[in-house]
Design an enzyme around this catalytic site. Structure first.
Site, PDB file in Angstrom:
ATOM      1  N   THR A  22       0.804  -1.223   0.000  1.00  0.00           N
ATOM      2  CA  THR A  22       0.000   0.000   0.000  1.00  0.00           C
ATOM      3  C   THR A  22       0.836   1.271   0.000  1.00  0.00           C
ATOM      4  O   THR A  22       0.290   2.377   0.126  1.00  0.00           O
ATOM      5  CB  THR A  22      -0.909   0.039   1.243  1.00  0.00           C
ATOM      6  OG1 THR A  22      -0.095   0.005   2.425  1.00  0.00           O
ATOM      7  CG2 THR A  22      -1.878  -1.128   1.258  1.00  0.00           C
ATOM      8  N   LYS A  23       2.149   1.154  -0.157  1.00  0.00           N
ATOM      9  CA  LYS A  23       3.007   2.332  -0.085  1.00  0.00           C
ATOM     10  C   LYS A  23       3.010   3.111  -1.409  1.00  0.00           C
ATOM     11  O   LYS A  23       2.530   2.639  -2.438  1.00  0.00           O
ATOM     12  CB  LYS A  23       4.431   1.914   0.286  1.00  0.00           C
ATOM     13  CG  LYS A  23       4.549   1.366   1.716  1.00  0.00           C
ATOM     14  CD  LYS A  23       4.146   2.385   2.752  1.00  0.00           C
ATOM     15  CE  LYS A  23       4.511   1.998   4.173  1.00  0.00           C
ATOM     16  NZ  LYS A  23       3.755   0.870   4.708  1.00  0.00           N
ATOM     17  N   ASN A  24       3.597   4.310  -1.350  1.00  0.00           N
ATOM     18  CA  ASN A  24       3.597   5.175  -2.538  1.00  0.00           C
ATOM     19  C   ASN A  24       4.383   4.580  -3.699  1.00  0.00           C
ATOM     20  O   ASN A  24       4.063   4.812  -4.856  1.00  0.00           O
ATOM     21  CB  ASN A  24       4.150   6.551  -2.179  1.00  0.00           C
ATOM     22  CG  ASN A  24       3.251   7.292  -1.203  1.00  0.00           C
ATOM     23  OD1 ASN A  24       2.228   6.766  -0.775  1.00  0.00           O
ATOM     24  ND2 ASN A  24       3.626   8.508  -0.853  1.00  0.00           N
TER      25      ASN A  24
END
Length: 375
Positions: free
Chosen positions: A182-184
């Protein structure tokens, strides 16, 4: 239709990059990992980057590389993901929790200095750039120099961030990043450490692969016998992960611009509706990893349930670490120890924030939150 809490931004470029790896010799740590390390270091403006299996592995390996262990203490914020504190225990040291700023959730240099002034066993501080907003690194650097301690930035949320012209890894002795799903920048699982310290880079490069003096890429070019410098760990990034990351890194700022636009729309709407959210400080480029709102006291779980009933994906980032069962039982932590972290932990919830959100979906999220605020 449900608005998911998160949808990744992977597409045809990532598929082609992975296919290229699958058609090559290397699936493990090889040329794509080396390319990502070089390009990510250049993006951050640091000398070295080491690709790893997770941010957690990075935090742990840095502490081990610094020789931090039994008898040592490490300062961590009470408002963070559990891994920030857990890695200190894994290294054999003891976490020392500190409260955070009420409005931002960030660790404050003045609060940390109170601990350093009375506790000579503290060997390092792990400031967390929570949600994507950097702590005051210039003040932390001065503090670290004054007390002779190490600074390990937990930059899991903060790839694109900046504060007063400083980026993650710029003033810390090392910074650890996450590429979790879910990270950038996302590759399912993965992480990296950025540092200007060549000796630490060398330790991480060996320590991530069992302590072996030759990697698979080294042995492939021309086989040579390897030795073992020390009993290392299995924490390396593989070329499949790096292949997923490289196309995203090439457009990281464009992806950030969309998240920034969404976050500003949230801020505008929620300010007007009287919904509380963490303050973004002057001089900050917020990485916009998460957007959190604060439900009225005692109503957070109600808000969670009702937003989910309305088809809005939501999660909690985070409940205060020191009140998790293990830390209560092991260290005697109690409610009231760190009131600002507890206040945030009891009220916070995270709403959708990612480039694939449409304007219509953003407005649906806003209206759902505003209905709750007016109830």
């Amino acid at each position: 239709m449900k608005i998911e809490f998160y949808r990744h931004s992977l597409g045809e470029a990532e598929k082609r990059a992975v296919a290229e790896v699958l058609d090559s010799v290397f699936l493990t740590t090889g040329p794509k990992t080396a390319q990502f390390e070089e390009e990510f270091a250049r993006y951050l403006g640091v000398r070295h980057c080491v690709g790893l299996s997770s941010c957690t592995a990075g935090l742990f390996l840095v502490l081990k590389g610094w020789g931090i262990g039994p008898g040592d203490r490490v300062v961590v914020p009470a408002m963070t993901f559990i891994a920030t504190a857990n890695v200190v225990l894994h290294a054999g040291a003891e976490p020392v929790f500190c409260d955070v700023d009420r409005e931002t959730g960030l660790l404050e240099p003045a609060v940390v200095e109170e601990v350093l002034a009375r506790d000579s066993l503290v060997k390092a501080v792990i400031p967390v750039h929570l949600y994507g907003q950097m702590v005051e690194m210039r003040a932390f650097r001065a503090l670290a120099d004054r007390y002779g301690i190490r600074l390990l930035e937990d930059a899991a949320h903060c790839i694109e961030g900046m504060r007063d012209g400083v980026r993650p890894g710029g003033l810390g002795d090392a910074a650890a990043f996450s590429f979790y799903a879910t990270k950038n920048l996302a590759c399912g699982e993965g992480g990296a450490v950025a540092t200007d310290d060549e000796a630490l880079r060398d330790y991480l490069a060996v320590g991530r692969l069992h302590g072996m003096t030759k990697s698979a890429a080294d042995r492939h070019r021309h086989y040579r016998h390897w030795d073992m410098d020390f009993p290392g760990y299995k924490a390396n990034m593989c070329d499949i992960q790096a292949a997923l990351l490289l196309p995203q890194l090439a457009r990281v700022e464009r992806l950030w611009e969309r998240r920034e636009a969404i976050a500003r729309r949230y801020e505008e709407a929620f300010t007007e509706a009287g919904v509380e959210f963490p303050k973004t400080l002057p001089g900050v480029k917020h990485a916009r990893h998460l957007f959190t709102v604060l439900a009225p006291e005692g109503r957070r779980d109600e808000w969670l349930a009702r937003l989910q009933e309305a088809g809005i994906g939501v999660v909690v980032n985070y409940r205060a670490v020191h009140l998790r069962r293990f830390y209560r039982e092991r260290f005697g932590c109690r409610e009231g120890d760190f009131p600002n972290a507890e206040r945030i932990g009891d009220r916070t919830l995270s709403i959708p924030l990612y480039p694939a959100l449409t304007d219509e979906e953003v407005e649906r999220v806003i209206e759902a939150v505003k209905r709750l605020a007016g109830a």
